[in-house]
Write a protein that holds these residues in place. Structure first.
Motif, PDB file in Angstrom:
ATOM      1  N   THR A  54       0.798  -1.230   0.000  1.00 32.21           N
ATOM      2  CA  THR A  54       0.000   0.000   0.000  1.00 32.21           C
ATOM      3  C   THR A  54       0.832   1.282   0.000  1.00 32.21           C
ATOM      4  O   THR A  54       0.301   2.356  -0.302  1.00 32.21           O
ATOM      5  CB  THR A  54      -0.943   0.009   1.211  1.00 32.21           C
ATOM      6  N   ASP A  55       2.114   1.190   0.334  1.00 30.01           N
ATOM      7  CA  ASP A  55       2.944   2.402   0.313  1.00 30.01           C
ATOM      8  C   ASP A  55       3.724   2.533  -0.998  1.00 30.01           C
ATOM      9  O   ASP A  55       4.561   3.428  -1.136  1.00 30.01           O
ATOM     10  CB  ASP A  55       3.899   2.441   1.502  1.00 30.01           C
ATOM     11  N   ALA A  56       3.460   1.659  -1.970  1.00 33.76           N
ATOM     12  CA  ALA A  56       4.113   1.740  -3.267  1.00 33.76           C
ATOM     13  C   ALA A  56       3.248   2.529  -4.245  1.00 33.76           C
ATOM     14  O   ALA A  56       2.034   2.622  -4.096  1.00 33.76           O
ATOM     15  CB  ALA A  56       4.376   0.345  -3.826  1.00 33.76           C
ATOM     16  N   ARG A  57       3.895   3.101  -5.242  1.00 32.24           N
ATOM     17  CA  ARG A  57       3.200   3.838  -6.289  1.00 32.24           C
ATOM     18  C   ARG A  57       3.762   3.385  -7.635  1.00 32.24           C
ATOM     19  O   ARG A  57       4.980   3.339  -7.824  1.00 32.24           O
ATOM     20  CB  ARG A  57       3.386   5.344  -6.111  1.00 32.24           C
ATOM     21  N   VAL A  58       2.854   3.071  -8.552  1.00 36.31           N
ATOM     22  CA  VAL A  58       3.249   2.606  -9.883  1.00 36.31           C
ATOM     23  C   VAL A  58       2.607   3.519 -10.924  1.00 36.31           C
ATOM     24  O   VAL A  58       1.406   3.766 -10.898  1.00 36.31           O
ATOM     25  CB  VAL A  58       2.802   1.150 -10.133  1.00 36.31           C
ATOM     26  N   MET A  59       3.424   4.002 -11.828  1.00 36.18           N
ATOM     27  CA  MET A  59       2.940   4.807 -12.951  1.00 36.18           C
ATOM     28  C   MET A  59       3.180   4.018 -14.231  1.00 36.18           C
ATOM     29  O   MET A  59       4.290   3.553 -14.482  1.00 36.18           O
ATOM     30  CB  MET A  59       3.678   6.145 -13.008  1.00 36.18           C
ATOM     31  N   ILE A  60       2.138   3.857 -15.042  1.00 33.03           N
ATOM     32  CA  ILE A  60       2.230   3.167 -16.326  1.00 33.03           C
ATOM     33  C   ILE A  60       2.039   4.208 -17.416  1.00 33.03           C
ATOM     34  O   ILE A  60       1.008   4.891 -17.464  1.00 33.03           O
ATOM     35  CB  ILE A  60       1.161   2.063 -16.439  1.00 33.03           C
ATOM     36  N   VAL A  61       3.015   4.342 -18.298  1.00 29.88           N
ATOM     37  CA  VAL A  61       2.955   5.414 -19.287  1.00 29.88           C
ATOM     38  C   VAL A  61       3.563   4.950 -20.598  1.00 29.88           C
ATOM     39  O   VAL A  61       4.562   4.227 -20.621  1.00 29.88           O
ATOM     40  CB  VAL A  61       3.668   6.684 -18.755  1.00 29.88           C
TER      41      VAL A  61
END
Length: 267
Positions: A144-151
């Motif tokens: 829950t403390d991770a962030r993923v950006m898909i671009v």
């Protein structure tokens, strides 16, 4: 497929080149960038690995601009629909949706196990998108403390920029999709020796141009298929145009990452 050679100043940005103490010291800060592509036909003029080449290029530029580590590429993707490819041709080496989603999820989880929390997935194959999102959603529900950006490059290149290119070259946006002017130009800029330049203007084959669909039909209707895999035009493609597109995408990509990670200066 391993990441392609990058300039010496960027060599330490490749995860595979780091020792474990190097990686351990960097895992908790900065960004980890995962290039994702595919292995599939791009007409008779571009290499099968075009999508992966493009992702690796922008991953390296992003790491150089922001500071980060680039993982080895995920170079097998979801098979692109035959109507986008202009038919069925040799070279579609793909994996199932389940395998792809699990592979991406396992990579994200392994990175997180070592403390990585800021991940950018640079994708250049449109059919991968939904499965990448599923993997990221499941992963971030658990970590829950991770962030993923898909671009993808087309997400950030900008509508005004694409419209200006269309007006400048006379190639309408509807004629500039898979293996067409912009994508071909990017590969001509990134990996010019891999392009069969003389075949970029190859016609779809004998008979009328292929019918284009915005939906899917199985099996592929005969009037949608081509002899060469040319569905859209690449006649106006060139390395000079690819350099302009690459610079535009690199700037916009870095700006988007800074925005989404609340990072005005980078790490």
């Amino acid at each position: 497929m391993t990441a392609r050679p990058v300039p010496p100043t960027e060599a330490s940005m490749l995860l595979g080149d780091l020792t474990w103490p190097d990686f351990e010291s960097r895992a908790h800060s900065g960004y980890t960038i995962v290039p994702v592509g595919a292995l599939e036909p791009h007409g008779p003029h571009l290499p099968l690995a075009s999508d992966t080449m493009i992702s690796e290029h922008f991953a390296a530029r992003l790491a150089h601009g922001l500071g980060g580590v680039v993982t080895p590429s995920i170079a097998y993707g979801i098979a692109t629909e035959p109507y986008r490819l202009g038919g069925t041709f040799p070279g579609v080496i793909s994996v199932s949706g389940t395998t792809f989603t699990n592979l991406v999820g396992d990579v994200l989880s392994s990175l997180a196990d070592h403390g990585v929390r800021r991940i950018i997935v640079v994708n250049s194959a449109i059919d991968n998108t939904a499965f990448l999102c599923e993997a990221a959603r499941t992963f971030t529900e658990r970590v829950t403390d991770a962030r993923v950006m898909i671009v993808a490059w087309w997400d950030v290149v900008g509508e005004d920029f694409r419209n200006a290119l269309a007006a400048e070259t006379g190639v309408a946006r509807r004629d500039d999709h898979h293996a067409a002017m912009v994508e071909s130009s990017l590969v001509m800029h990134i990996a010019p020796d891999s392009v069969r330049h003389e075949k970029a203007a190859t016609s779809p084959g004998a008979g009328p141009p292929p019918r284009r669909m915005s939906y899917r039909v199985y099996p592929l209707p005969p009037d949608v298929a081509t002899e060469t895999g040319i569905v859209y035009t690449a006649e106006e493609a060139g390395a000079h145009l690819g350099a302009r597109v690459a610079d535009q995408v690199a700037r916009q990509l870095e700006a988007a990452v800074r925005l989404e990670f609340n990072d005005p200066r980078g790490q």
